[in-house]
Motif scaffolding. Structure first.
Motif, PDB file in Angstrom:
ATOM      1  N   SER A  99       0.769  -1.367   0.019  1.00 56.02           N
ATOM      2  CA  SER A  99      -0.113   0.043  -0.033  1.00 56.02           C
ATOM      3  C   SER A  99       0.813   1.458   0.117  1.00 56.02           C
ATOM      4  O   SER A  99       1.986   1.271   0.774  1.00 56.02           O
ATOM      5  N   ASN A 100       0.507   2.254  -0.901  1.00 58.63           N
ATOM      6  CA  ASN A 100       1.060   3.514  -1.087  1.00 58.63           C
ATOM      7  C   ASN A 100       2.777   3.239  -1.206  1.00 58.63           C
ATOM      8  O   ASN A 100       3.541   4.021  -1.042  1.00 58.63           O
ATOM      9  N   TYR A 101       3.056   2.191  -1.946  1.00 54.39           N
ATOM     10  CA  TYR A 101       4.452   1.683  -2.253  1.00 54.39           C
ATOM     11  C   TYR A 101       4.976   2.264  -3.554  1.00 54.39           C
ATOM     12  O   TYR A 101       4.059   2.074  -4.611  1.00 54.39           O
ATOM     13  N   ASP A 102       6.209   2.939  -3.514  1.00 61.17           N
ATOM     14  CA  ASP A 102       6.660   3.186  -5.195  1.00 61.17           C
ATOM     15  C   ASP A 102       8.056   2.578  -5.134  1.00 61.17           C
ATOM     16  O   ASP A 102       8.951   3.025  -4.467  1.00 61.17           O
ATOM     17  N   SER A 154      12.151   3.096  -3.850  1.00 61.13           N
ATOM     18  CA  SER A 154      12.229   2.362  -2.531  1.00 61.13           C
ATOM     19  C   SER A 154      13.900   2.175  -2.614  1.00 61.13           C
ATOM     20  O   SER A 154      14.550   2.172  -3.344  1.00 61.13           O
ATOM     21  N   VAL A 197      -5.128  -3.993  -2.080  1.00 61.66           N
ATOM     22  CA  VAL A 197      -4.068  -3.053  -2.325  1.00 61.66           C
ATOM     23  C   VAL A 197      -4.126  -2.203  -3.415  1.00 61.66           C
ATOM     24  O   VAL A 197      -4.389  -2.455  -4.456  1.00 61.66           O
ATOM     25  N   GLU A 198      -4.343  -0.872  -2.897  1.00 66.08           N
ATOM     26  CA  GLU A 198      -4.426   0.193  -4.147  1.00 66.08           C
ATOM     27  C   GLU A 198      -3.191   0.365  -4.935  1.00 66.08           C
ATOM     28  O   GLU A 198      -2.184   0.390  -4.347  1.00 66.08           O
ATOM     29  N   ASN A 199      -3.500   0.262  -6.233  1.00 62.54           N
ATOM     30  CA  ASN A 199      -2.464   0.584  -7.197  1.00 62.54           C
ATOM     31  C   ASN A 199      -1.626  -0.599  -7.411  1.00 62.54           C
ATOM     32  O   ASN A 199      -0.676  -0.464  -7.890  1.00 62.54           O
ATOM     33  N   TYR A 200      -2.008  -1.733  -6.984  1.00 63.26           N
ATOM     34  CA  TYR A 200      -1.177  -3.107  -7.152  1.00 63.26           C
ATOM     35  C   TYR A 200      -0.829  -3.311  -8.449  1.00 63.26           C
ATOM     36  O   TYR A 200       0.340  -3.845  -8.621  1.00 63.26           O
ATOM     37  N   ILE A 234       2.213  -1.377  -9.445  1.00 63.88           N
ATOM     38  CA  ILE A 234       3.243  -1.808  -8.579  1.00 63.88           C
ATOM     39  C   ILE A 234       4.006  -2.868  -9.366  1.00 63.88           C
ATOM     40  O   ILE A 234       5.217  -2.900  -9.709  1.00 63.88           O
TER      41      ILE A 234
END
Length: 269
Positions: free
Chosen positions: A105-108, A112, A141-144, A147
């Motif tokens: 979640s909220n992972y860029d 990273s 998960v938003e935007n998985y 990602i």
């Protein structure tokens, strides 16, 4: 919560914070073997806390991380440490490193420390596999999707872990479209005694071949399980019978080498 449990929880939280701050985790490596050749194709990196710590074993370590709301921090640190430790072997073997959906979640990815570590060490990303674990549904998960797209854009492969249990079902396979499907160890256990399990894995192997995915079977713990999975045509295998996790990458056992040697000699008759 009684006073003793409160004290223990507080003590573990303090120790966990110190582990993260000082990067005091250790990585161990378990081989993943090509079941058609007996050759090691790669290693999975597994996280451990300090050896004398009550947080040494992964279940307690990640449980404390969840209670501290720091799963993402532990997850990211484990990937970085795994890559750093495995760099001497990356030219010859694939490295499977875990990523939990809880940490996505909220992972860029491009911001990273994992990406930074890849750049700093000029890593050959074609030998890197991100293994998505099954701790929660990935569609929460938003935007998985973006990602995973970012990860694959670098030539990194994606594996879906524990297929056949928890949240790693057919719906998740369709969403992720992984390069590797890692079958849960419950499907492996005593497969040589269970015709239904044999037929199920045979069907999954057929499906994976059609979809350009590769099946890796986890939890191989005896000779009979290994021989059955070789005969079924599974691509890869992993488990204590082949080799336990070790501090540095090791070869499979001599007993397993003999099993593969016997199997290959029969093919050449």
């Amino acid at each position: 919560m009684d006073k003793q449990l409160k004290y223990r929880t507080r003590h573990l939280n303090i120790e966990f914070s110190q582990i993260i701050e000082t990067e005091a985790i250790n990585m161990v490596f378990q081989p993943i073997v090509n079941l058609a050749t007996g050759k090691i194709l790669g290693y999975e990196a597994l996280c451990r806390g300090p050896k004398e710590s009550p947080l040494h074993l992964p279940d307690e370590l990640f449980k404390t991380a969840r209670l501290s709301n720091k799963v993402a921090a532990l997850d990211e640190l484990a990937r970085k440490k795994a890559i750093e430790a495995f760099i001497p072997f990356l030219k010859d073997y694939k490295l499977f490193i875990n990523m939990t959906p809880l940490a996505m979640s909220n992972y860029d990815f491009f911001a990273s420390s994992t990406f930074e570590c890849l750049e700093d060490n000029n890593v050959n990303t074609s030998n890197l596999v991100i293994e998505i674990t099954e701790q929660c549904p990935i569609d929460l998960v938003e935007n998985y999707n973006n990602i995973i797209k970012d990860i694959k854009s670098l030539g990194i492969k994606v594996a879906l872990d524990d297929v056949g249990s928890g949240y790693s079902g057919l719906k998740t396979i369709l969403k992720v479209m992984p390069d590797y499907l890692k079958l849960d160890m419950d499907l492996t256990h005593n497969i040589h005694k269970d015709t239904l399990k044999e037929n199920l894995i045979k069907g999954l192997i057929h499906m994976s071949n059609y979809c350009n995915m590769k099946i890796i079977v986890e939890g191989i713990e005896c000779k009979e399980e290994l021989e059955t999975l070789i005969s079924l045509g599974a691509y890869g295998g992993q488990g204590y019978f082949l080799q336990r996790p070790t501090d540095s990458p090791e070869d499979i056992s001599l007993e397993c080498k003999e099993i593969f040697k016997t199997y290959l000699s029969k093919l050449n008759l």
